[in-house]
Design an enzyme around this catalytic site. Structure first.
Site, PDB file in Angstrom:
ATOM      1  N   GLU A   1       1.617  -3.819 -10.331  1.00  0.00           N
ATOM      2  CA  GLU A   1       0.233  -4.083 -10.720  1.00  0.00           C
ATOM      3  C   GLU A   1      -0.339  -2.880 -11.458  1.00  0.00           C
ATOM      4  O   GLU A   1      -1.537  -2.813 -11.693  1.00  0.00           O
ATOM      5  CB  GLU A   1      -0.611  -4.469  -9.513  1.00  0.00           C
ATOM      6  CG  GLU A   1      -0.707  -3.445  -8.429  1.00  0.00           C
ATOM      7  CD  GLU A   1      -1.669  -3.883  -7.321  1.00  0.00           C
ATOM      8  OE1 GLU A   1      -1.193  -3.993  -6.180  1.00  0.00           O
ATOM      9  OE2 GLU A   1      -2.846  -4.093  -7.587  1.00  0.00           O
TER      10      GLU A   1
ATOM     11  N   CYS B   1      -0.492  -6.555  -4.876  1.00  0.00           N
ATOM     12  CA  CYS B   1       0.608  -5.971  -4.090  1.00  0.00           C
ATOM     13  C   CYS B   1       1.621  -7.022  -3.643  1.00  0.00           C
ATOM     14  O   CYS B   1       2.644  -6.690  -3.049  1.00  0.00           O
ATOM     15  CB  CYS B   1       0.051  -5.265  -2.860  1.00  0.00           C
ATOM     16  SG  CYS B   1      -1.228  -4.079  -3.262  1.00  0.00           S
TER      17      CYS B   1
ATOM     18  N   HIS C   1       2.250  -5.274   4.849  1.00  0.00           N
ATOM     19  CA  HIS C   1       1.774  -4.515   3.687  1.00  0.00           C
ATOM     20  C   HIS C   1       0.890  -3.377   4.204  1.00  0.00           C
ATOM     21  O   HIS C   1       0.055  -3.572   5.082  1.00  0.00           O
ATOM     22  CB  HIS C   1       0.978  -5.427   2.746  1.00  0.00           C
ATOM     23  CG  HIS C   1       0.275  -4.657   1.678  1.00  0.00           C
ATOM     24  ND1 HIS C   1       0.935  -3.777   0.860  1.00  0.00           N
ATOM     25  CD2 HIS C   1      -1.039  -4.599   1.316  1.00  0.00           C
ATOM     26  CE1 HIS C   1       0.067  -3.215   0.030  1.00  0.00           C
ATOM     27  NE2 HIS C   1      -1.141  -3.695   0.288  1.00  0.00           N
TER      28      HIS C   1
END
Ligand code: CAA
Length: 399
Positions: free
Chosen positions: A82, A114, A236
């Site tokens: 990204e 992400c 994450h």
């Protein structure tokens, strides 16, 4: 046929800022970052490092260990990022050349904050299902940058993970069921004209946990494993405390016991590298996986890992994998520890000098001084082209 991750390697930037050196500029105690966010250091990409150099550095050890037939079997490279460096050309094409891969290969870049590395992994598994002789190189690479002085600043970082996806994998077999959750929310984004992300911090925390609930509910609806069938969890990690909060949230959702020691056993080892590296967006959860495999003292063979991948905006996916017996013989632990431990510390002034320059846009000749010791460098921006070199070739040219 089992499918999954056959090899794993990560790279991070060559320099770091200790968050104790950032805290005074925000008028806070270092404990806010060390304890409150669970972050101690953040990797800082030098001007001659970017998602291409990090991606190539992550993948290089994997490629170096393959013979000619093994390299030829890589017919797809999927690069998730990204913090891309071009609106048109895939960063992966530069990486493909730097790694010396065969021309008979498709290369593409994927984007959804992400999350896109997980999409790349799922697409890779589908390709290998069609042709089990084929391997797919999935690379997740990002440089996380927020405005200087913003509340997101201590959650910056940089890193890349390379994963070789194949049949009969040596590390982690990915199970077929996934829980999915997509919703249109403006929690974090980066318009094309900005080099730093825009974030609504409070909303982003809520959006993350709501996505986790949604993806988990979908996994259960699909007939996926229950909470008690999962041994360890890998989330994450925009900052490691977020993973702790997420895991606490999931235990609450499923009504599991919340003894701190049990929670730590379920996620603690996955947080170790990220505490030192900071957010690496697409790479973050997979650096968490490497951290788990590199640090677990007991043999994890046969353990089921639950993965929650989140990308703001937002897409979440909960999926699971089984650790393959003998995985320990194929880890790159010493190299990973070296990459984290041997970074150079920069002080706050130096950090400000590093993040200040904007990319030149005039199309002129802009050589970029050698700063990092990375095996690959951005050597110049010349005539609107980014010029990447292998550091050993550049050294030979000078000699
Ligand atoms: N000692 C110990 N702890 C302290 C402390 C001290 N002296 N001072 C404060 N703290 C604690 C606070 O109590 C708080 O802990 P809890 O959340 O457990 O209550 C923690 O430190 C953080 O303090 P604040 O909430 O006051 O922090 P903040 O408002 O300055 O910013 C943030 C926090 C919103 C996460 C900000 O860093 C940010 O915007 N980060 C970027 C966005 C982000 O990472 N979002 C995560 C979800 S989105 C996602 O996952 C995608 C992605 O990768 C970006």
């Amino acid at each position: 046929m089992q499918l999954g991750i056959d090899d794993l390697s990560f790279a991070t930037a060559d320099q770091y800022l200790d968050l104790a050196d950032l805290a005074p500029s925000h008028g806070v105690e270092p404990a806010k970052y060390y304890v409150g966010l669970g972050q101690e250091r953040m990797s800082v990409a030098a001007p001659d490092e970017d998602v291409v150099t990090l991606a190539a550095a992550a993948a290089q050890p994997i490629i170096a260990d393959l013979d000619d037939a093994g390299r030829a079997a890589i017919r797809t490279v999927l690069l998730a990022t990204e913090s891309g460096i071009d609106q048109s050309k895939s960063a992966g094409v530069y990486v493909h050349r730097l790694l010396g891969l065969h021309a008979a290969c498709r290369v593409v870049e994927l984007k959804q904050a992400c999350y896109s590395g997980t999409s790349a992994l799922q697409m890779a598994l589908a390709l290998v299902t069609r042709n089990p002789e084929q391997k797919v190189l999935v690379i997740c690479s990002d440089v996380a940058r927020y405005d200087v002085g913003s509340s997101g600043e201590p959650t910056q970082g940089a890193g890349a993970v390379a994963m070789l996806i194949s049949a009969n994998p040596r590390l982690v077999q990915i199970e077929p069921l996934s829980g999915l959750h997509t919703t249109d929310v403006m929690d974090f984004w980066r318009p094309n004209y900005r080099t730093t992300a825009v974030v609504d911090g409070r909303l982003s925390l809520r959006a993350y946990t709501e996505s986790l609930s949604g993806a988990w509910a979908d996994l259960q609806a699909q007939g996926g494993p229950s909470f008690t069938d999962i041994d360890t969890f890998c989330y994450h990690q925009p900052f490691t405390k977020m993973a702790v909060k997420a895991h606490q949230h999931l235990t609450k959702v499923v009504g599991a016991p919340r003894d701190p020691e049990v929670l730590d056993a379920q996620i603690g080892d996955s947080l170790r590298y990220n505490k030192q590296i900071g957010n690496s967006y697409t790479a973050s959860m997979y650096i968490g996986l490497i951290s788990l495999l590199d640090h677990a003292t007991e043999d994890l063979a046969g353990n089921r890992i639950g993965f929650f991948s989140y990308g703001s905006g937002s897409v979440g996916e909960f999926f699971t994998g089984l650790v393959v017996p003998g995985y320990r013989d194929h880890l790159r632990t010493a190299e990973h520890r070296r990459r984290v431990d041997e970074r150079r510390r920069v002080d706050h002034d130096e950090y400000l000098r590093i993040v200040a320059p904007a990319n030149p846009v005039d199309g002129g000749e802009h050589p970029i001084p050698v700063t990092s010791r990375s095996p690959f460098r951005l050597a110049a921006i010349s005539g609107h082209q980014r010029v990447y070199v292998r550091s050993d070739e550049a050294a030979e040219a000078v000699a």
